[in-house]
Design an enzyme around this catalytic site. Structure first.
Site, short mmCIF file in Angstrom:
data_model
loop_
_atom_site.label_atom_id
_atom_site.label_comp_id
_atom_site.label_asym_id
_atom_site.label_seq_id
_atom_site.Cartn_x
_atom_site.Cartn_y
_atom_site.Cartn_z
N GLY A 297 0.82 -1.21 0.00
CA GLY A 297 0.00 0.00 0.00
C GLY A 297 0.86 1.26 0.00
N ILE A 299 1.41 3.67 2.35
CA ILE A 299 2.27 3.82 3.52
C ILE A 299 3.21 2.63 3.66
CG2 ILE A 299 2.30 3.95 6.04
CD1 ILE A 299 1.48 6.56 4.74
N LYS A 373 -9.42 1.45 4.56
CA LYS A 373 -9.33 2.87 4.94
C LYS A 373 -10.39 3.76 4.30
CE LYS A 373 -6.10 3.95 1.21
NZ LYS A 373 -4.80 4.52 0.86
N ILE A 411 -0.15 1.65 12.53
CA ILE A 411 -0.49 2.87 11.79
C ILE A 411 -1.99 3.12 11.94
CG2 ILE A 411 -0.31 4.09 9.60
CD1 ILE A 411 2.36 3.01 10.68
N SER A 412 -2.36 4.21 12.60
CA SER A 412 -3.76 4.55 12.77
C SER A 412 -4.10 5.80 11.97
CB SER A 412 -4.09 4.73 14.26
OG SER A 412 -5.50 4.80 14.45
N LYS A 415 -9.11 9.76 11.80
CA LYS A 415 -10.54 9.44 11.79
C LYS A 415 -10.95 8.58 12.98
CE LYS A 415 -10.88 9.94 6.78
NZ LYS A 415 -9.54 10.56 6.67
#
Length: 628
Positions: A297, A299, A373, A411-412, A415
């Site tokens: 992806g 990131i 996401k 990784i958050s 949101k």
């Protein structure tokens, strides 16, 4: 004339003959100048010998050096230098012949030294002039001066010179550099390759007085603020801004016109480069086995690119997207053939497959980037949001403890703060579990939280770019929608830094800079594409999507932050949860997946995260309090 300047190059034999003719003319002219156009008979009698030596020497030197082999209409400084060396070498040989004749043969010079000097200067002058005249004539015939595209180059240094020469070489497009702009006051008022150099304060006047089509940024490390100012000056004049790529991407060390690209919105929204603690990161990552989930992806793949430079013992790439994994594998094999990495196509929700990966590779550090996401997509598919973002995160985290992973970095997203949608709530639930898990394990669990990244798959920038390429309309959900933006490399650098400094249980927040209205982003992208809003392309408002809110937050209202040694990283002071209670709630939530009852799933999510209040969603009914 048309035949001479056609796409066919001038034959080499013809150039050779012209060069020899130049030598003969130069030799005759040398005698005429030396003897004031009254050459004595005794000197004329020596001409057969003298000219045969000069012509044969020059001919052999031309054949050896192949001065005739270059394409004349592409003549450059390098060609002039080569001609000088070749002619100088020939003249040096004439001098040696003279000395041998005088001291070893008959006590006289065969070629007068004055003739050698005059012939040397004249041949160089005429050969270079011939090539320049041909080049200029070709350029003028193919690209008449009046129809040339006017260009301004920002940067009058070495990169600026190379950029100008790249434009001069490009004969398929008509370009004329009319000015250099530079911030060095010592260069102002001077000329560079015949072009005037001005200060930045003169740019507006140059653009207003000339129909400038392009401004090319040749400076390699231009501060984002300066780029912004340049763009603001250029946009009112419909001047397109282009940028020169890094030297590392030039072909064989030479810049070509096709490598000069339009500036991207990412270039304008980036901030000053983040300084990493390189030495500490080397200690953290060098010779370690690192696993990255969601590795193909936006990131995840950037984390791979950055981590691999710290020479880990092995990088394990985990993702279920086969095609994307194939692409990142090809990239790594081309760029890092000597680095050790493993590609594992796997679903993080598959307990058996993931356990096998942990058993086989024994990772020491895990970066967990795999997640769904897209807000509207997850709003319509809550069970999948829970299954992947909650259950998948739980599986990877539990296995990290079981197999002795030293550090786990999740990784958050912003949101997850006061979530108004299923996706954000699912990430918040994963955060809660990761924090609770840190209380009972030797594995250090860390969470990083940031907003939108520019250019990620499905981001507003990527969507707008595709819509602009198709001619529009550009779709914006609401005129007041505001978002934080960060470039992918910048976000990943902060993830590495936060992961290194964490002791366990922290939620790290990144300084996202100033928020930006999405409509302003769309307008700027349209103008950067050389198009005019409402004339060439329109903006269409589509209404807020399910689960979408007008602005994002990085902290809950009840939360505050603590500073760290890094100015762009803060620690969020958040509510803590007991592990046993969290585990019970999670197991109940995950168990609801089998029922595929979206209402029940979301109801349980709201129970776990009380601040989860739905917006623009069918699940708003679950937030309504019964009337008494």
């Amino acid at each position: 004339m048309d035949m001479l300047f056609s796409k066919q190059n001038i034959p080499r034999w013809l150039i050779f003959l012209i060069d020899i003719s130049i030598v003969l003319i130069s030799s005759l002219l040398a005698y005429m100048v030396r003897f004031n156009f009254r050459v004595p008979q005794i000197e004329i009698n020596q001409w057969p010998l003298v000219f045969s030596i000069i012509l044969s020497t020059r001919a052999v030197s031309f054949l050896i050096s192949k001065t005739y082999a270059g394409i004349i209409r592409f003549t450059s400084t390098q060609d002039a230098v080569r001609i000088f060396i070749v002619i100088f070498s020939g003249s040096a040989l004439f001098t040696i012949i003279n000395l041998v004749s005088y001291y070893l043969v008959n006590g006289r010079f065969i070629i007068p030294f004055s003739i050698i000097v005059i012939e040397f200067m004249t041949v160089i002058l005429l050969m270079i002039t011939f090539r320049i005249v041909v080049k200029i004539a070709y350029l003028e015939i193919k690209n008449p001066g009046g129809s040339k595209t006017k260009v301004v180059i920002f940067g009058a240094g070495e990169a600026g010179i190379i950029t100008k020469r790249a434009l001069d070489r490009d004969l398929g497009i008509r370009y004329k550099v009319i000015a250099f702009i530079d911030e060095d006051k010592n260069k102002w008022g001077k000329k560079l390759e015949g072009v005037d150099i001005y200060g930045f304060d003169k740019l507006d006047g140059i653009l207003s007085q000339n129909d400038v089509d392009h401004l090319i940024l040749s400076v390699q490390k231009l501060k984002p603020e300066k780029k912004q100012r340049i763009v603001e000056v250029c946009l009112p004049y419909d001047t397109k801004i282009m940028t020169v790529p890094p030297v590392s991407s030039w072909i064989d060390g030479e810049l070509s016109f096709n490598q000069i690209k339009k500036i991207k919105i990412e270039d304008l929204l980036e901030r000053d480069e983040i300084k990493l603690d390189v030495e500490d990161l080397k200690k953290e990552l060098t010779n370690k086995v690192v696993m990255i989930t969601g590795a193909s992806g936006s990131i995840g793949s950037e984390l791979v690119r950055q981590i691999i430079n710290f020479d880990p013992k092995e990088i394990i790439l985990i993702d279920q997207a086969e095609s994307a994994m194939f692409a990142i594998e090809i990239e790594l094999r081309e760029k890092y053939p000597d680095r050790n990495f493993q590609i594992a196509v796997a679903d993080i929700c598959n307990q058996v497959r993931m356990e096998h990966a942990f058993q086989l590779f024994k990772p020491e550090i895990v970066y967990h980037a795999a997640a769904y996401k897209h807000v509207p997509m997850m709003e319509n598919n809550p069970s999948e949001a829970v299954y992947t973002n909650v259950n998948g995160s739980k599986i990877v985290a539990d296995l990290s403890i079981k197999y002795g992973v030293r550090k786990f970095i999740m990784i958050s997203t912003d949101k997850a703060v006061n979530p108004t949608n299923v996706m954000g709530a699912s990430k918040r639930i994963a955060e809660i579990y990761i924090q609770a898990l840190n209380q009972k394990s030797k594995t250090v669990f860390i969470t990083t939280r940031f907003g939108n990244v520019l250019g990620s798959n499905g981001s507003a920038v990527t969507l707008f770019r595709k819509q602009i390429e198709k001619g529009g309309p550009v779709t914006v959900t609401h005129p007041e929608v505001i978002r934080y933006f960060m470039t992918i490399p910048e976000a990943c650098r902060l993830v590495l830094e936060a992961g290194m400094m964490g002791n366990g249980g922290e939620i790290y927040l990144f300084d996202m800079g100033k928020p930006m209205k999405i409509i302003d982003l769309a307008k700027r992208m349209i103008r950067l594409s050389g198009l005019e809003l409402d004339r060439d392309i329109k903006i269409k408002f589509t209404g807020l999507r399910p689960g979408e809110k007008l602005y994002e937050e990085l902290l809950n209202n009840e939360e505050n932050t603590l500073p760290t040694h890094h100015p762009q990283i803060m620690i969020g002071k958040v509510k803590t949860y007991e592990y046993e209670s969290v585990l019970k709630d999670l197991n109940e939530l995950i168990a609801l997946f089998k029922k595929q009852d979206n209402t029940e799933i979301v109801k349980k999510m709201k129970q776990i995260v009380p601040e989860f209040i739905s917006k623009n969603s069918v699940f708003e009914k679950l937030d309504k309090k019964p009337q008494s």
